[in-house]
Design a protein around this motif. Structure first.
Motif, PDB file in Angstrom:
ATOM      1  N   UNK A  43       0.822  -1.195   0.000  1.00 41.25           N
ATOM      2  CA  UNK A  43       0.000   0.000   0.000  1.00 41.25           C
ATOM      3  C   UNK A  43       0.858   1.248   0.000  1.00 41.25           C
ATOM      4  N   UNK A  44       0.367   2.286  -0.670  1.00 43.53           N
ATOM      5  CA  UNK A  44       1.043   3.584  -0.699  1.00 43.53           C
ATOM      6  C   UNK A  44      -0.029   4.653  -0.495  1.00 43.53           C
ATOM      7  N   UNK A  45       0.152   5.469   0.502  1.00 43.75           N
ATOM      8  CA  UNK A  45      -0.796   6.557   0.727  1.00 43.75           C
ATOM      9  C   UNK A  45      -0.051   7.875   0.857  1.00 43.75           C
ATOM     10  N   UNK A 109       2.419  25.150  12.408  1.00 46.82           N
ATOM     11  CA  UNK A 109       1.284  25.989  12.002  1.00 46.82           C
ATOM     12  C   UNK A 109       1.061  25.960  10.491  1.00 46.82           C
ATOM     13  N   UNK A 110       1.643  24.947   9.813  1.00 47.53           N
ATOM     14  CA  UNK A 110       1.444  24.797   8.368  1.00 47.53           C
ATOM     15  C   UNK A 110       1.170  23.325   8.067  1.00 47.53           C
ATOM     16  N   UNK A 111       0.601  23.065   6.895  1.00 47.25           N
ATOM     17  CA  UNK A 111       0.373  21.672   6.499  1.00 47.25           C
ATOM     18  C   UNK A 111       1.696  20.914   6.430  1.00 47.25           C
ATOM     19  N   UNK A 112       1.637  19.615   6.668  1.00 52.02           N
ATOM     20  CA  UNK A 112       2.779  18.757   6.352  1.00 52.02           C
ATOM     21  C   UNK A 112       2.269  17.606   5.506  1.00 52.02           C
ATOM     22  N   UNK A 113       3.181  16.965   4.784  1.00 56.92           N
ATOM     23  CA  UNK A 113       2.798  15.862   3.905  1.00 56.92           C
ATOM     24  C   UNK A 113       3.845  14.764   3.995  1.00 56.92           C
ATOM     25  N   UNK A 114       3.363  13.536   3.941  1.00 57.65           N
ATOM     26  CA  UNK A 114       4.273  12.391   3.927  1.00 57.65           C
ATOM     27  C   UNK A 114       3.660  11.271   3.106  1.00 57.65           C
ATOM     28  N   UNK A 115       4.500  10.307   2.743  1.00 54.29           N
ATOM     29  CA  UNK A 115       4.052   9.122   2.044  1.00 54.29           C
ATOM     30  C   UNK A 115       4.173   7.950   3.024  1.00 54.29           C
ATOM     31  N   UNK A 116       3.126   7.132   3.092  1.00 55.43           N
ATOM     32  CA  UNK A 116       3.105   5.998   4.024  1.00 55.43           C
ATOM     33  C   UNK A 116       2.974   4.696   3.236  1.00 55.43           C
TER      34      UNK A 116
END
Lengths: 147, 147
Positions: A43-45, A109-116
């Motif tokens: 899986x990749x999210x 105080x800002x968005x963050x993004x990662x791949x799981x």
């Protein structure tokens, strides 16, 4: 075209958590890449956490390896006895069966993004901080009663 | 500590390619993260390509899904009939069985880095550009003779 345009993949803040425990993930926005593009082996999210949101309740899986790569912003990795701030390019791994409850929380105080990355868990998942257990294909109270 | 310090993991430019086809990957530097940290469900490799290096010979797998996330620098994704420059944060997927030979080439003048995900292939791997085939657990010429 193997390059993935994330805008083509539906982003959802849905959760299957019981309502009592869903609050921390309400501003977790997930794109489930693997089924959208035909990957079956793992899986990749792609996950965006708005400020204040968590990736999940703190948890560990008996039978699912997990891996994350930070893409943007910063997230705090909370685990047993430790907190580590992750930045773009940082990665972390959670081998199955290690009883180290973990999650990522956006304390900035800002968005963050990662791949799981992971695989569908077939065994139990443990949540040390809340009255929650995933077992036998359902969310339960720690005493085994189903939600 | 789930956060991974890449400096703790051995980096190698080794390859099992036959010498005739090993040139393009001589400056591909790989850290095999999954075995180093106890993940078994899928493979995770951190890859640095020096200027001019390729991730592999252009290839496609009959039975292994692959996924890459760019971390730094830029790489050119070369596939059947197309070239796409990938930058940090871009990702690309290569579902098994799709006969779209692909690889990443660093055509810039600085290092680039990406994370690659997959599983050990158990079936054939095809290399459209060179006299190479992975079949029956060995590298072969396209006519089936072993290297």
């Amino acid at each position: 075209m193997p390059r993935i345009d994330l805008d083509d993949i539906v982003q959802s803040n849905g959760t299957t958590y019981p309502a009592d425990h869903a609050g921390p993930v309400q501003q977790r926005w997930v794109r489930r890449i693997a089924p959208a593009i035909g990957l079956a082996d793992f899986g990749v999210s792609h996950v965006v956490l708005k400020p204040g949101a968590a990736s999940s309740q703190r948890h560990w899986h008996e039978d699912e390896d997990e891996f994350v790569v930070m893409l943007a912003g910063q997230a705090t990795l909370v685990e047993e006895g430790g907190r580590t701030v992750l930045h773009a390019g940082d990665c972390a791994a959670f081998p199955k069966g290690e009883p180290n409850g973990h999650h990522l929380v956006n304390e900035s105080d800002a968005d963050c993004a990662f791949m799981a990355f992971g695989r569908p868990p077939s065994g139990d998942c443990h949540y040390p901080d809340v009255d929650l257990l995933w077992s036998g294909g359902a969310f339960r109270h720690k005493d085994g009663r189903r939600y």
